[in-house]
Design a protein around this motif. Structure first.
Motif, mmCIF file in Angstrom:
data_model
loop_
_atom_site.group_PDB
_atom_site.id
_atom_site.type_symbol
_atom_site.label_atom_id
_atom_site.label_comp_id
_atom_site.label_asym_id
_atom_site.label_seq_id
_atom_site.Cartn_x
_atom_site.Cartn_y
_atom_site.Cartn_z
ATOM 1 N N GLU A 139 -11.052 -23.073 -97.644
ATOM 2 C CA GLU A 139 -10.951 -21.895 -98.506
ATOM 3 C C GLU A 139 -10.650 -20.640 -97.690
ATOM 4 O O GLU A 139 -9.924 -19.747 -98.148
ATOM 5 N N ALA A 140 -11.197 -20.569 -96.464
ATOM 6 C CA ALA A 140 -10.912 -19.414 -95.607
ATOM 7 C C ALA A 140 -9.420 -19.315 -95.306
ATOM 8 O O ALA A 140 -8.831 -18.219 -95.374
ATOM 9 N N LEU A 141 -8.793 -20.458 -94.994
ATOM 10 C CA LEU A 141 -7.358 -20.423 -94.712
ATOM 11 C C LEU A 141 -6.554 -20.074 -95.960
ATOM 12 O O LEU A 141 -5.538 -19.382 -95.885
ATOM 13 N N HIS A 142 -7.014 -20.543 -97.119
ATOM 14 C CA HIS A 142 -6.327 -20.175 -98.358
ATOM 15 C C HIS A 142 -6.389 -18.667 -98.592
ATOM 16 O O HIS A 142 -5.402 -18.050 -99.013
ATOM 17 N N TRP A 143 -7.553 -18.073 -98.328
ATOM 18 C CA TRP A 143 -7.660 -16.625 -98.450
ATOM 19 C C TRP A 143 -6.672 -15.934 -97.497
ATOM 20 O O TRP A 143 -5.986 -14.981 -97.890
ATOM 21 N N LEU A 144 -6.607 -16.406 -96.251
ATOM 22 C CA LEU A 144 -5.739 -15.776 -95.261
ATOM 23 C C LEU A 144 -4.266 -15.946 -95.606
ATOM 24 O O LEU A 144 -3.430 -15.105 -95.239
ATOM 25 N N GLU A 145 -3.956 -17.018 -96.296
ATOM 26 C CA GLU A 145 -2.570 -17.213 -96.741
ATOM 27 C C GLU A 145 -2.223 -16.296 -97.903
ATOM 28 O O GLU A 145 -1.062 -15.878 -98.044
ATOM 29 N N LEU A 173 -16.834 1.363 -92.513
ATOM 30 C CA LEU A 173 -15.841 0.313 -92.766
ATOM 31 C C LEU A 173 -15.204 0.471 -94.144
ATOM 32 O O LEU A 173 -14.666 -0.486 -94.703
ATOM 33 N N SER A 174 -15.260 1.686 -94.692
ATOM 34 C CA SER A 174 -14.808 1.886 -96.076
ATOM 35 C C SER A 174 -13.312 1.663 -96.253
ATOM 36 O O SER A 174 -12.849 1.492 -97.387
ATOM 37 N N GLN A 175 -12.553 1.672 -95.173
ATOM 38 C CA GLN A 175 -11.109 1.443 -95.276
ATOM 39 C C GLN A 175 -10.725 -0.007 -94.973
ATOM 40 O O GLN A 175 -9.536 -0.328 -94.926
ATOM 41 N N LEU A 176 -11.720 -0.867 -94.777
ATOM 42 C CA LEU A 176 -11.422 -2.216 -94.304
ATOM 43 C C LEU A 176 -11.747 -3.282 -95.339
ATOM 44 O O LEU A 176 -12.626 -3.117 -96.184
ATOM 45 N N LYS A 177 -11.029 -4.403 -95.201
ATOM 46 C CA LYS A 177 -11.273 -5.582 -96.021
ATOM 47 C C LYS A 177 -11.640 -6.729 -95.082
ATOM 48 O O LYS A 177 -10.906 -7.023 -94.130
ATOM 49 N N VAL A 178 -12.759 -7.384 -95.351
ATOM 50 C CA VAL A 178 -13.322 -8.370 -94.433
ATOM 51 C C VAL A 178 -13.407 -9.725 -95.122
ATOM 52 O O VAL A 178 -13.866 -9.825 -96.263
ATOM 53 N N LEU A 179 -12.973 -10.754 -94.422
ATOM 54 C CA LEU A 179 -13.147 -12.130 -94.898
ATOM 55 C C LEU A 179 -14.402 -12.706 -94.265
ATOM 56 O O LEU A 179 -14.564 -12.679 -93.044
ATOM 57 N N VAL A 180 -15.290 -13.247 -95.096
ATOM 58 C CA VAL A 180 -16.504 -13.889 -94.623
ATOM 59 C C VAL A 180 -16.417 -15.373 -94.946
ATOM 60 O O VAL A 180 -16.423 -15.757 -96.121
#
Length: 507
Positions: free
Chosen positions: A291-297, A254-261
Motif C-alpha cells: 500500500e505504501a508503494l501504491h501511495w507513492l505511485e 510541518l504545515s507545508q508538508l505531506k507525509v506518508l506513514v
C-alpha cells in the motif's frame, strides 16, 4: 521455587538458532512495550486530578526505563554489546531528573517519607554519557535509601564540584551503614548476614560496575548527623564531549508538508498521526509495504516514515523500491521506524537508502520532531525554525518588554534562567500539591507569581496567587485551581524553551 538451569542445545545447529529466536522474541517484546508506552501517551491528562496525573507520570517514566533496559538485555543476549545498542544521543538533564523525581518521590510517599531533588544553577543543561548506566546507578542508590529509611526523608542533589566534576549526592535519614556492610559493600552478594530488610546485596555491586562504565567515582559514608550518604562524581571528561543539543527542542513547523506513514500497527499509526498533526503536517497511512508503494505511485510526498517490519513487503524493500522510482522519490527524505536497532540492522537500513532511523518504542515528540527536522534540513526542505507563537492567555507585549530590558547580550542567559526556574517551580508545585505540603505550595507559588507576571502570563499569575492564598488557609485544599494552573505552566515552559532554541538558531 528453585530456578531450573537453562536447557542446553544438543547440537551446534540448534545452538545457532538461539540468537534468531531471541531476535524474534525481542521484536514481540518491543512491540508490547511500545503499545504500553504509546497508550500512556495517548491519555488526555487535562481532565485528570493531580494525584492520577502524577501516578501516570511515574508509570510512564518506569515504562521508558524498562524499554531501555530491555534493549540492553537483548543486545547482550545477541552478542552486540558495542555501546551503541540504543541510538546515541545527548541526555537532557532536566528532563531526566524530572523522570527520576516522578518515580522515586512516589516510592518515598508510599512509605510516608519526604523526597527532595535539587539541581544547582550551574549544572549543564545537556550531558553526553551512557543514560542506561546512570539510570541503573541512581535506581540502586535510591532504592536502598528508600528501603532502609523508615522515617524522615531522602534527598538527591545535583551540583558541580570546584574542579568542574558533575556530582550527584543521595542522603537519607536511615540507620547508615554498619561496619560489616561497609567492608563488603561493593562485592557481589556482599550483604552481611542477619539483615532484616529483603535483598541479596546486588545493588551497590551494580552501582560500582556502572560507575566504572561511566568513568566516574563512587563514595559512601555515614553522615555525622545520622543516615547515609552516597556520592557519585563524574569528571567533565566523561560527559562534556562538545554536544550542542539544547535542553528542549522546538517542534518543527510541518504545515507545508505531506507525509506518508507506512505502519501496520494501529496504535503506532495513531501515535505517529497525532504527533504529525500537532506539528501541522498532512499525512496518509499505509498499512503495509504494498500500500505504501501504491501511495507513492499515486501522490507526491515530502517525507516518508517507513516501518521496517510490515506484512507483504518489508520496509527495507519499500525503501529500495522508492529510491528507484521518480526523481522526487529518490530525493525524498526517508526515516525508518524499527524495533531492530542493533548494528547489523542499522547498516542494512541505511544501505537501502534511509536517511535516519527512529527506534521503537517511539520516542517523545521532541525527539521525533528533531529527527524529522534534521532529515528535512539535510535535503533543504526545512530552512530553520521560526519563533513560536505565545500561548493565547499570555500578553506578548509584556514578554517582549522583558527581552528588550535584558538586551541582546543577556537575552540567552535570561531565557536559560527563566526556563530553569519555571521547571523547578513545576516540579516543586506538583510534589507539594500531591503531598498537600502547604509550605512547599506557598514557596513555589511565591516564585511562580513573580515569574508569570514578568513574562505576561496573566492567567497563570492569577491562579498562582489563588493557590498561594489557599495554602495560607487552614481548610481543605481545592484541587481545581492546581489542575488548571499546571497545564498553563506546562504550556509556558514549552513556549520559553522554544523561544530559546529559535533565538539560538538565528544567524
Amino acid at each position: 521455587m528453585p530456578m531450573r538451569p537453562a536447557p542446553q542445545p544438543a547440537d551446534p545447529d540448534k545452538a545457532a538458532t538461539v540468537p534468531a529466536h531471541t531476535a524474534l522474541l525481542g521484536h514481540d517484546l518491543r512491540a508490547a512495550v511500545s503499545d504500553v508506552i504509546g497508550g500512556l501517551r495517548l491519555i488526555d491528562q487535562n481532565d485528570l486530578d493531580t494525584h492520577t496525573r502524577l501516578q501516570l507520570e511515574r508509570v510512564r517514566a518506569a515504562g521508558e526505563l524498562l524499554a531501555r533496559l530491555m534493549e540492553e538485555a537483548l543486545a547482550a543476549m545477541l552478542g552486540e554489546e558495542d555501546g551503541n545498542g540504543a541510538l546515541p544521543g545527548n541526555l537532557q538533564l532536566a528532563r531526566f531528573l524530572y523522570d527520576v523525581e516522578m518515580r522515586w518521590s512516589a516510592r518515598a510517599q508510599e512509605k510516608g517519607l519526604g523526597f527532595r531533588l535539587s539541581r544547582a544553577p550551574d549544572v549543564p543543561q545537556v550531558i553526553a554519557l551512557d543514560r542506561i548506566a546512570l539510570e541503573r546507578i541512581l535506581s540502586n542508590i535510591l532504592s536502598n535509601a528508600v528501603k532502609y529509611t523508615d522515617r524522615g526523608s531522602v534527598s538527591l542533589d545535583v551540583a558541580m564540584s570546584p574542579v568542574g566534576a558533575l556530582t550527584i549526592t543521595v542522603d537519607d535519614d536511615g540507620p547508615g551503614f554498619s561496619k560489616e556492610a561497609l567492608a563488603r559493600l561493593f562485592e557481589f552478594e556482599g550483604r552481611p548476614l542477619g539483615n532484616a530488610k529483603p535483598g541479596l546485596g546486588l545493588g551497590m555491586h551494580i552501582t560500582k560496575d556502572m560507575t566504572s562504565r561511566l568513568g566516574g567515582r563512587i563514595a559512601v559514608e555515614n553522615r555525622p548527623e545520622g543516615g547515609a550518604r552516597v556520592r557519585l562524581e563524574l569528571p567533565a571528561a566523561t560527559w562534556a564531549r562538545g554536544g550542542t543539543a539544547d535542553a528542549a527542542v522546538p517542534l518543527p513547523d510541518l504545515s507545508q508538508l505531506k507525509v506518508l506513514v507506512a505502519e501496520d500497527n494501529p496504535t503506532s499509526q495513531m501515535i505517529v498521526g497525532q504527533m504529525l498533526t500537532r506539528m501541522g503536517a498532512e499525512h496518509a497511512i499505509a498499512e503495509d509495504g504494498d500500500e505504501a508503494l501504491h501511495w507513492l505511485e499515486r501522490e507526491a510526498f515530502d517525507l516518508a516514515l517507513i516501518d521496517i517490519e510490515m506484512p507483504r513487503m518489508s520496509g527495507i524493500e519499500v525503501i529500495r523500491t522508492l529510491r528507484t522510482m521518480t526523481l522526487a522519490n529518490r530525493k525524498m527524505p526517508v526515516i525508518a521506524v524499527t524495533a531492530y536497532v542493533m548494528r547489523a540492522n542499522r547498516d542494512a537500513i541505511y544501505a537501502a537508502g534511509a536517511d535516519a532511523i527512529l527506534p521503537k518504542p517511539l520516542p517523545a515528540i521532541e525527539v521525533f520532531g528533531k529527527a524529522i527536522s534534521d532529515a528535512l534540513c539535510r535535503t533543504g526542505s526545512l530552512r530553520g525554525e521560526q519563533a513560536p507563537p505565545p500561548p493565547p492567555e499570555m500578553n506578548r507585549a509584556t514578554f517582549d518588554r522583558l527581552i528588550a530590558i535584558a538586551g541582546p547580550e543577556a537575552t540567552n542567559e535570561l531565557l536559560d534562567r527563566l526556563d530553569l526556574d519555571l521547571r523547578q517551580a513545576r516540579t516543586g508545585l506538583m510534589s507539594g500539591i500531591e503531598a498537600q505540603d502547604r509550605n512547599a505550595i506557598r514557596a513555589q507559588t511565591h516564585v511562580l507569581i513573580a515569574l508569570a507576571g514578568a513574562v505576561g502570563a496573566e492567567r497563570l499569575q492569577s491562579l498562582a496567587q489563588a493557590l498561594n492564598e489557599q495554602a495560607h488557609l487552614d481548610q481543605p485544599f481545592d484541587h481545581a485551581t492546581g489542575d488548571e494552573a499546571l497545564p498553563l505552566l506546562e504550556t509556558l515552559i514549552d513556549f520559553v524553551a522554544a523561544e530559546r532554541a529559535a533565538r539560538r538558531a538565528r544567524p
